[in-house]
Design a protein around this motif. Sequence first.
Motif, PDB file in Angstrom:
ATOM      1  N   ASP A 129      16.928 -61.686   1.174  1.00  0.00           N
ATOM      2  CA  ASP A 129      16.468 -61.486   2.555  1.00  0.00           C
ATOM      3  C   ASP A 129      17.630 -61.663   3.531  1.00  0.00           C
ATOM      4  N   ALA A 130      18.444 -62.700   3.284  1.00  0.00           N
ATOM      5  CA  ALA A 130      19.588 -62.960   4.166  1.00  0.00           C
ATOM      6  C   ALA A 130      20.598 -61.826   4.092  1.00  0.00           C
ATOM      7  N   ASP A 149      19.949 -58.769   3.339  1.00  0.00           N
ATOM      8  CA  ASP A 149      19.356 -57.626   4.024  1.00  0.00           C
ATOM      9  C   ASP A 149      19.556 -57.715   5.531  1.00  0.00           C
ATOM     10  N   GLU A 150      19.446 -58.932   6.064  1.00  0.00           N
ATOM     11  CA  GLU A 150      19.552 -59.128   7.503  1.00  0.00           C
ATOM     12  C   GLU A 150      20.990 -58.984   7.996  1.00  0.00           C
ATOM     13  N   LEU A 151      21.937 -59.507   7.217  1.00  0.00           N
ATOM     14  CA  LEU A 151      23.325 -59.559   7.678  1.00  0.00           C
ATOM     15  C   LEU A 151      24.222 -58.477   7.077  1.00  0.00           C
ATOM     16  N   LYS A 159      22.343 -67.693   5.262  1.00  0.00           N
ATOM     17  CA  LYS A 159      22.807 -67.205   6.573  1.00  0.00           C
ATOM     18  C   LYS A 159      23.721 -68.220   7.237  1.00  0.00           C
TER      19      LYS A 159
END
Length: 366
Positions: A66-67, A69-71, A32
């Motif tokens: 995960d990153a 998915d978030e961004l 991120k």
Amino acid sequence: MSNEFRKLLQKVGSGNHTGENLTRAEAATAIKMMLLGEATPAQIGAFLIAHRIKRPTGEELAGMLDAYDELGPKLQPITSARPAIVLGLPYDGRTRTAPIAPITALILAASGQPVVMHGGDRLPTKYGLPLIDIWQGLGIDWTTLPLTKTQQVFEQTGIGFVYTPQHFPLTNSIWEYRDQLGKRPPLATMELIWCPYAGDAHIIAGFVHPPTEAMFQVALALRGVTKFTLVKGLEGSCDLPRDRTAIIGLSSSAPQELERLHLVPREYGFTTKNVPLGTNEELVADMQQVLLGNPGELMETALWNGGFYLWRSGICPDMRSGIAKASELLTSGTVASKLQELSQAVNLVDQNILPKKAIVTQIFSL
């Protein structure tokens, strides 16, 4: 300079004896910070090289996902009797063997199996032929569609393409580092099992080196992915080889175990030869012949791959019936009609593009 990122860099870049792997949360933070520009260029370059030397772990890949998915972007769920297949192919494309994935996607979609693909333009380190160029050769230009329009096409046709320069521009700066450093970063491994789809998904990813398969397995298990297929494919793609036994790992009811599958082309009547890659124009011309149902080496590759994926998706009960089904879909013109439907959908939703002559119209006029 970011002190937080500096600590993460020190952890992975301290050498064989004192270096450490990142936790899942730390890997997510690192990615991120790089994507958002919170780390300096020097820090990013150092991290990518250090991590390349260290090699990623499955836990770190899970954190990177995960990153993303978030961004990153996601196509939204569509109504389907089966999980959407998400094809993970190397972003830096192909240089030696002819790709078949777009034909495979059309075969599957023509059978009611949704398919999601993702990627960008020609990228380092190989600068090989990317999927986006092949689709353009077939008359499908995904590059101009915003995600909402891509979603509409996906809902209408069962095929969606997440074009990262348009849909996930935060990743663009990372590819500049990849070019300057001359080495694939850990993101090049992670992207193969990235899932830009919010619904029930079946992840299909290619790999070259056996340790990568093990890393994928750990990362997918950590993220709760229970349906996946890992293929030791052509140039790290999902395309099954014809010059050797296809080595495939299938998800099983036991999360930490793979069901191993070995497919021998000659046992199904296929010659043991991969189609070499010429120019994109030559490849598209060969694909047009496949869509016409004409015999040829690329048709053999299409049947070998189409048969496997029709079986693996549950449409056909075994490989032989899958191959027969793929042949029927191609020779009857059903797959060509799906391409025409896709072309019409793409042109319809993008009002900024003048309607193009569908490639299928050209095919049928030959």
